[in-house]
Write a protein that holds these residues in place. Structure first.
Motif, mmCIF file in Angstrom:
data_model
loop_
_atom_site.group_PDB
_atom_site.id
_atom_site.type_symbol
_atom_site.label_atom_id
_atom_site.label_comp_id
_atom_site.label_asym_id
_atom_site.label_seq_id
_atom_site.Cartn_x
_atom_site.Cartn_y
_atom_site.Cartn_z
ATOM 1 N N MET A 21 0.842 -1.186 0.000
ATOM 2 C CA MET A 21 0.000 0.000 0.000
ATOM 3 C C MET A 21 0.886 1.248 0.000
ATOM 4 S SD MET A 21 -3.063 1.106 2.618
ATOM 5 C CE MET A 21 -2.039 1.626 3.981
ATOM 6 N N TYR A 22 0.424 2.263 -0.732
ATOM 7 C CA TYR A 22 1.111 3.546 -0.828
ATOM 8 C C TYR A 22 0.113 4.616 -0.443
ATOM 9 C CZ TYR A 22 3.375 7.535 -3.191
ATOM 10 O OH TYR A 22 3.951 8.742 -3.493
ATOM 11 N N SER A 23 0.495 5.521 0.484
ATOM 12 C CA SER A 23 -0.459 6.544 0.902
ATOM 13 C C SER A 23 0.240 7.876 1.129
ATOM 14 C CB SER A 23 -1.194 6.120 2.171
ATOM 15 O OG SER A 23 -0.321 6.121 3.279
ATOM 16 N N ARG A 24 -0.551 8.931 0.955
ATOM 17 C CA ARG A 24 -0.090 10.295 1.220
ATOM 18 C C ARG A 24 -1.238 11.064 1.859
ATOM 19 N NH1 ARG A 24 2.961 12.628 -4.015
ATOM 20 N NH2 ARG A 24 3.408 14.318 -2.550
ATOM 21 N N ASP A 25 -0.892 11.967 2.755
ATOM 22 C CA ASP A 25 -1.878 12.770 3.469
ATOM 23 C C ASP A 25 -1.953 14.169 2.867
ATOM 24 O OD1 ASP A 25 -2.331 10.686 5.269
ATOM 25 O OD2 ASP A 25 -0.751 11.374 6.608
ATOM 26 N N LEU A 26 -3.147 14.729 2.898
ATOM 27 C CA LEU A 26 -3.392 16.066 2.386
ATOM 28 C C LEU A 26 -4.304 16.792 3.369
ATOM 29 C CD1 LEU A 26 -3.133 18.056 -0.058
ATOM 30 C CD2 LEU A 26 -5.243 17.041 -0.927
ATOM 31 N N GLU A 27 -3.978 18.057 3.660
ATOM 32 C CA GLU A 27 -4.868 18.875 4.469
ATOM 33 C C GLU A 27 -5.448 19.972 3.599
ATOM 34 O OE1 GLU A 27 -2.743 20.292 7.907
ATOM 35 O OE2 GLU A 27 -2.886 18.341 8.887
ATOM 36 N N ASP A 28 -6.758 20.197 3.712
ATOM 37 C CA ASP A 28 -7.387 21.292 2.970
ATOM 38 C C ASP A 28 -7.004 22.620 3.628
ATOM 39 O OD1 ASP A 28 -9.140 21.813 5.138
ATOM 40 O OD2 ASP A 28 -10.887 20.983 4.137
ATOM 41 N N ASP A 78 -8.439 24.544 5.558
ATOM 42 C CA ASP A 78 -8.881 24.655 6.950
ATOM 43 C C ASP A 78 -8.138 23.702 7.879
ATOM 44 O OD1 ASP A 78 -11.165 26.601 7.350
ATOM 45 O OD2 ASP A 78 -11.845 25.519 5.576
ATOM 46 N N GLY A 79 -7.350 22.794 7.316
ATOM 47 C CA GLY A 79 -6.635 21.815 8.126
ATOM 48 C C GLY A 79 -7.315 20.462 8.212
ATOM 49 N N ASN A 80 -8.465 20.283 7.543
ATOM 50 C CA ASN A 80 -9.141 18.984 7.520
ATOM 51 C C ASN A 80 -8.307 18.022 6.684
ATOM 52 O OD1 ASN A 80 -11.701 19.664 8.916
ATOM 53 N ND2 ASN A 80 -11.888 21.088 7.210
ATOM 54 N N GLY A 81 -8.053 16.845 7.226
ATOM 55 C CA GLY A 81 -7.171 15.899 6.557
ATOM 56 C C GLY A 81 -7.889 14.832 5.766
ATOM 57 N N VAL A 82 -7.290 14.483 4.636
ATOM 58 C CA VAL A 82 -7.762 13.376 3.808
ATOM 59 C C VAL A 82 -6.531 12.597 3.366
ATOM 60 C CG1 VAL A 82 -9.031 12.667 1.748
ATOM 61 C CG2 VAL A 82 -9.679 14.761 2.928
ATOM 62 N N GLU A 83 -6.566 11.303 3.574
ATOM 63 C CA GLU A 83 -5.503 10.431 3.102
ATOM 64 C C GLU A 83 -5.950 9.829 1.773
ATOM 65 O OE1 GLU A 83 -3.085 6.452 4.533
ATOM 66 O OE2 GLU A 83 -5.132 6.731 5.232
ATOM 67 N N PHE A 84 -5.049 9.816 0.810
ATOM 68 C CA PHE A 84 -5.302 9.141 -0.454
ATOM 69 C C PHE A 84 -4.337 7.973 -0.534
ATOM 70 C CE2 PHE A 84 -6.907 13.401 -1.083
ATOM 71 C CZ PHE A 84 -8.127 13.153 -1.684
ATOM 72 N N PHE A 85 -4.858 6.810 -0.903
ATOM 73 C CA PHE A 85 -3.999 5.633 -0.919
ATOM 74 C C PHE A 85 -4.307 4.732 -2.103
ATOM 75 C CE2 PHE A 85 -7.781 4.072 1.143
ATOM 76 C CZ PHE A 85 -7.871 2.738 0.772
ATOM 77 N N PHE A 86 -3.313 3.916 -2.436
ATOM 78 C CA PHE A 86 -3.469 2.864 -3.434
ATOM 79 C C PHE A 86 -3.015 1.571 -2.772
ATOM 80 C CE2 PHE A 86 -1.227 0.068 -6.429
ATOM 81 C CZ PHE A 86 -2.305 -0.329 -7.190
ATOM 82 N N MET A 87 -3.848 0.529 -2.871
ATOM 83 C CA MET A 87 -3.478 -0.792 -2.385
ATOM 84 C C MET A 87 -3.421 -1.739 -3.569
ATOM 85 S SD MET A 87 -5.166 -3.378 0.421
ATOM 86 C CE MET A 87 -4.827 -2.310 1.803
ATOM 87 N N GLU A 88 -2.345 -2.490 -3.634
ATOM 88 C CA GLU A 88 -2.211 -3.484 -4.690
ATOM 89 C C GLU A 88 -3.441 -4.402 -4.652
ATOM 90 O OE1 GLU A 88 -0.043 -3.749 -7.077
ATOM 91 O OE2 GLU A 88 1.350 -2.209 -6.394
ATOM 92 N N PRO A 89 -4.124 -4.591 -5.778
ATOM 93 C CA PRO A 89 -5.336 -5.407 -5.771
ATOM 94 C C PRO A 89 -5.118 -6.818 -5.224
ATOM 95 C CG PRO A 89 -5.181 -4.186 -7.824
ATOM 96 C CD PRO A 89 -3.887 -3.969 -7.084
ATOM 97 N N ARG A 90 -3.983 -7.427 -5.538
ATOM 98 C CA ARG A 90 -3.725 -8.788 -5.035
ATOM 99 C C ARG A 90 -3.552 -8.782 -3.512
ATOM 100 N NH1 ARG A 90 0.392 -9.342 -8.776
ATOM 101 N NH2 ARG A 90 1.717 -10.303 -7.219
ATOM 102 N N ALA A 91 -3.017 -7.713 -2.956
ATOM 103 C CA ALA A 91 -2.885 -7.621 -1.494
ATOM 104 C C ALA A 91 -4.261 -7.546 -0.849
ATOM 105 C CB ALA A 91 -2.044 -6.409 -1.117
ATOM 106 N N ALA A 92 -5.174 -6.820 -1.484
ATOM 107 C CA ALA A 92 -6.536 -6.724 -0.952
ATOM 108 C C ALA A 92 -7.241 -8.078 -1.038
ATOM 109 C CB ALA A 92 -7.321 -5.660 -1.710
ATOM 110 N N GLU A 93 -6.986 -8.825 -2.101
ATOM 111 C CA GLU A 93 -7.629 -10.138 -2.288
ATOM 112 C C GLU A 93 -7.030 -11.197 -1.374
ATOM 113 O OE1 GLU A 93 -7.092 -11.009 -6.436
ATOM 114 O OE2 GLU A 93 -8.302 -9.309 -7.073
ATOM 115 N N GLN A 94 -5.694 -11.235 -1.301
ATOM 116 C CA GLN A 94 -5.000 -12.304 -0.585
ATOM 117 C C GLN A 94 -4.792 -12.004 0.899
ATOM 118 O OE1 GLN A 94 -1.293 -12.230 -2.716
ATOM 119 N NE2 GLN A 94 -1.945 -13.772 -4.196
ATOM 120 N N GLY A 95 -4.802 -10.750 1.253
ATOM 121 C CA GLY A 95 -4.366 -10.330 2.579
ATOM 122 C C GLY A 95 -2.927 -9.864 2.474
ATOM 123 N N THR A 96 -2.585 -8.930 3.308
ATOM 124 C CA THR A 96 -1.262 -8.302 3.174
ATOM 125 C C THR A 96 -0.120 -9.258 3.477
ATOM 126 O OG1 THR A 96 -1.434 -7.420 5.428
ATOM 127 C CG2 THR A 96 -2.149 -5.996 3.625
#
Length: 145
Positions: free
Chosen positions: A108-115, A117-135
């Protein structure tokens, strides 16, 4: 079908609308006025950005300052690592900040972003096979490759 609506207090509604549309989200004008805007991520996920005054009509609790306190962590998936990088770049170009360094866990790869006002949103990508098989299974498979 479940739809997700996340209510976010903001100090400047027009700035918040410009920020989130700058990330590629849309606005539903049927649920947008001088107090609130419906930010559309897709057919199931929406942010309701609300002026702090309007937001306060939904709760008797004190509204926290997202620059110094955390109320919730929001994470939205993207289709690729490149898509994560692009949305963070768009967020910074539209007045946001990246409060932490990117995190690469292999599966998984993730990065955080604050708008603005300081409200945070994380955007991430998870390898599809990791989601299917478990990490653990995915990482073990990668170690053998």
């Amino acid at each position: 079908m479940t739809h997700i609506f996340i209510n976010i207090p903001v100090s400047d509604l027009e700035r918040a609308k410009a920020f989130y549309t700058g990330l590629g989200a849309g606005i539903n004008p049927q649920f947008t006025d001088e107090n609130a805007a419906c930010i559309v991520w897709d057919d199931n996920v929406y942010f309701m950005v609300l002026t702090k005054e309007y937001y306060s009509t939904f709760t008797d609790k004190q509204i926290t300052d997202p620059r110094t306190q955390s109320q919730v962590l929001i994470a939205l998936s993207r289709e690729s690592r490149d898509d994560v990088d692009k949305i963070i770049e768009a967020g910074i170009a539209n007045g946001g900040t990246e409060p932490t360094e990117a995190k690469d866990y292999g599966f998984m790869y993730s990065r955080d972003l604050e708008d603005p006002d300081g409200n945070g949103v994380e955007f991430f990508f998870m390898e599809p096979r990791a989601a299917e098989q478990g990490t653990e299974a995915y990482m073990a498979e990668q170690a053998q490759a």
